[in-house]
Enzyme design. Structure first.
Site, PDB file in Angstrom:
ATOM      1  N   LYS A   1     -28.085  13.127  67.478  1.00 49.71           N
ATOM      2  CA  LYS A   1     -27.950  13.211  68.935  1.00 49.71           C
ATOM      3  C   LYS A   1     -27.902  14.664  69.406  1.00 49.71           C
ATOM      4  CE  LYS A   1     -27.189   8.685  69.668  1.00 49.71           C
ATOM      5  NZ  LYS A   1     -27.303   8.164  68.310  1.00 49.71           N
TER       6      LYS A   1
HETATM    7  C1  LIG Z   1     -27.840   7.032  67.803  1.00 50.02           C
HETATM    8  C2  LIG Z   1     -28.029   6.923  66.355  1.00 50.02           C
HETATM    9  C3  LIG Z   1     -29.022   6.097  65.796  1.00 50.02           C
HETATM   10  C4  LIG Z   1     -29.908   5.236  66.666  1.00 50.02           C
HETATM   11  O1  LIG Z   1     -30.784   5.986  67.438  1.00 50.02           O
HETATM   12  P1  LIG Z   1     -31.477   5.320  68.726  1.00 50.02           P
HETATM   13  O2  LIG Z   1     -32.203   6.420  69.374  1.00 50.02           O
HETATM   14  O3  LIG Z   1     -30.347   4.790  69.564  1.00 50.02           O
HETATM   15  O4  LIG Z   1     -32.350   4.230  68.224  1.00 50.02           O
HETATM   16  C5  LIG Z   1     -29.178   6.084  64.434  1.00 50.02           C
HETATM   17  N1  LIG Z   1     -28.378   6.817  63.627  1.00 50.02           N
HETATM   18  C6  LIG Z   1     -27.417   7.613  64.119  1.00 50.02           C
HETATM   19  C7  LIG Z   1     -26.552   8.377  63.173  1.00 50.02           C
HETATM   20  C8  LIG Z   1     -27.204   7.713  65.484  1.00 50.02           C
HETATM   21  O5  LIG Z   1     -26.244   8.503  65.971  1.00 50.02           O
END
Ligand SMILES: *Cc1c(COP(=O)(O)O)cnc(C)c1O
Length: 491
Positions: free
Chosen positions: A109
């Site tokens: 993120k």
């Molecule tokens: C948010 C997240 C995901 C999923 O990503 P999306 O964009 O919501 O599909 C997968 N792994 C981790 C560690 C995340 O923080």
């Protein structure tokens, strides 16, 4: 480049407006009118991460100045990232892991939430908005912390995060409740992530509440992955990953690769799809789910059905039944058909499901259950001396199923979305090392096994005071927001 809503193509906005609004008035998501073409691989091959990021952003965010975009890129991808290359690729016998977790909160993120504040600030400045922005976000664990870090102490912006009580890992919780910054607010909410997310969505579409806030000098904005200001920066690492594989001579120019993405809200994999539409040589997109396999079922049957219980797993950032960004994908693969998109989203809201049979993009979908997740963490550790987190293990497990079914020898990038230190319990028990139950002792244990140090941002959590201790019901979210902003309800 202009943007329009997936539910109303007459609702047209500039990229700055789209970044400020987050979601459109009718509940749709903003999408670019067209997909710009990538610069040629010759042009890209020698570029740094920041330079690639700048190129991609400048194709989409055309109403930002060069200076604004460079300021955003330089401000985001600085020493906050523990690697100078920002991301890293780790190759094993079977695949190439695109490590996206070297930012301040140790999850992917950060790749977008470190840059969004700059994009938002520039947009607000240009449009002469004299109100304070309130970033309101529901989190399944990683978004919240990344938003808090990204926006902390930024003048003119407050950030409020709701997370499901008991629905995030102990480290994820600690990361959020110890958050410093004079503009950051955190509350737990009784319920699961979908409750938190739907609660936040209701607040956004509550006209009275928003009108009241505006009179008090605040406007709400979103840092959730539906904001186009998060989606576009995520294209960068797929492009950069591709040119890095080229530089390492793993692939030759123009050779297609597969991309595997552990998926929740469908934002990360959608960025890979955008990359493909821009001309990145991609063969197959592989969508990996955990036990909450709504997407796997959808890609296999055409039925999207959210009417099921949410299962809490060891990959909590994927414990999601309504993948918001899928709406953008449907819109694009329907040939930008706003009517079909709106129809399906209405069906989802009213009946909890919809059927879709026109897959112009053949995404492979499958899932990895809890036992398999542990199995693959152990196998990769023993076979490759490499430790992966549960989310990445879900992706790896699905990739193994794909290989078995499709016998495809295309070189493959696996999005590695979190540091194993964020989910140390599951990782340690999976590889057969005991845990003491004392989080910080166990982090040390994991450091020893993996021959590294506990990342500084996690080690320091042990001594930071827990500042944020609010817990509320879903229907109390508005009150909590007002309390945080010190606004009196009766004003
Ligand atoms: C948010 C997240 C995901 C999923 O990503 P999306 O964009 O919501 O599909 C997968 N792994 C981790 C560690 C995340 O923080």
């Amino acid at each position: 480049m202009r943007y329009f809503s997936t539910r109303d193509k007459n609702n047209i906005v500039s990229s700055k407006e789209a970044v400020i609004k987050g979601i459109s008035e009718e509940g749709g998501l903003f999408v670019p009118e067209t997909f710009p073409s990538l610069p040629s691989l010759e042009e890209l091959i020698d570029l740094s991460y920041k330079e690639v990021a700048y190129k991609i952003l400048s194709l989409y965010f055309t109403d930002y100045t060069e200076e604004e975009l460079w300021k955003a890129v330089n401000g985001a991808y600085d020493e906050k990232f523990r690697k100078e290359s920002v991301i890293e690729i780790k190759s094993t016998k079977k695949a190439h892991f695109l490590e996206l977790f070297h930012g301040p909160t140790l999850a992917f993120k950060d790749m977008a939430l470190t840059i969004l504040p700059y994009l938002l600030k520039a947009a607000v400045r240009t449009r002469n908005i004299d109100k304070k922005i309130v970033i309101l976000t529901a989190t399944s664990g990683d978004t919240g912390k990344a938003a808090l870090e990204g926006f902390k102490d930024i003048e003119g912006i407050n950030v409020i995060v709701f997370y499901p009580d008991g629905g995030v890992s102990p480290i994820q919780r600690l990361q959020m409740v110890t958050q410093r910054g004079n503009n950051t607010f955190v509350s737990a909410i009784k319920g699961n992530f979908d409750d938190a997310q739907s609660g936040v969505k209701e607040v956004f579409s509550d006209v009275d509440f928003n009108g009241f806030l505006e009179k008090q000098g605040y406007i709400l904005s979103s840092a959730n992955s539906i904001n186009i200001g998060r989606l576009i920066p995520q294209i960068t690492y797929y492009v950069y990953g591709y040119i890095e594989l080229l530089r390492r001579k793993v692939i030759s120019k123009g050779e297609k690769i597969n991309i595997v993405v552990p998926t929740g809200n469908f934002g990360n994999i959608l960025a890979a799809y955008y990359g493909k539409r821009m001309g990145l040589p991609v063969n197959r997109l592989i969508c990996a789910s955990n036990n909450n396999k709504v997407l796997a079922d959808f890609f296999n049957t055409g039925i999207y059905d959210k009417e099921r219980d949410l299962i809490l797993t060891s990959s909590p950032s994927m414990d999601i039944l309504v993948s918001s960004n899928l709406e953008r994908f449907l819109f694009h693969i329907s040939g930008n058909d706003e009517n079909i998109t709106r129809e399906k989203m209405t069906e989802l809201r009213e009946r909890g499901k919809y059927y879709w049979d026109d897959f112009k993009e053949n995404i492979y979908g499958n899932f990895t259950d809890e036992g398999e997740t542990s199995y693959w963490i152990k196998r990769v550790y023993e076979g490759e001396d490499y430790i992966i987190d549960p989310h990445t293990a879900v992706a790896y497990g699905v990739y193994m199923k794909y290989l078995e079914e499709e016998k495809d020898e295309t070189k493959t990038l696996i999005a590695s979305t979190a540091s194993p230190f964020k989910f140390h319990k599951k990782v340690l028990t999976s590889i057969g090392k005991g845990i003491t139950g004392k989080d910080f002792r166990d982090l040390e244990g994991l450091a020893k096994v993996s021959n590294t140090k506990v990342p500084k941002h996690l080690a320091e959590l042990e001594v930071l005071p827990e500042i944020h201790n609010t817990l509320c019901q879903k229907d109390e979210m508005r009150d909590v927001i007002l309390k945080f902003l010190k606004v009196n309800k009766n004003d």
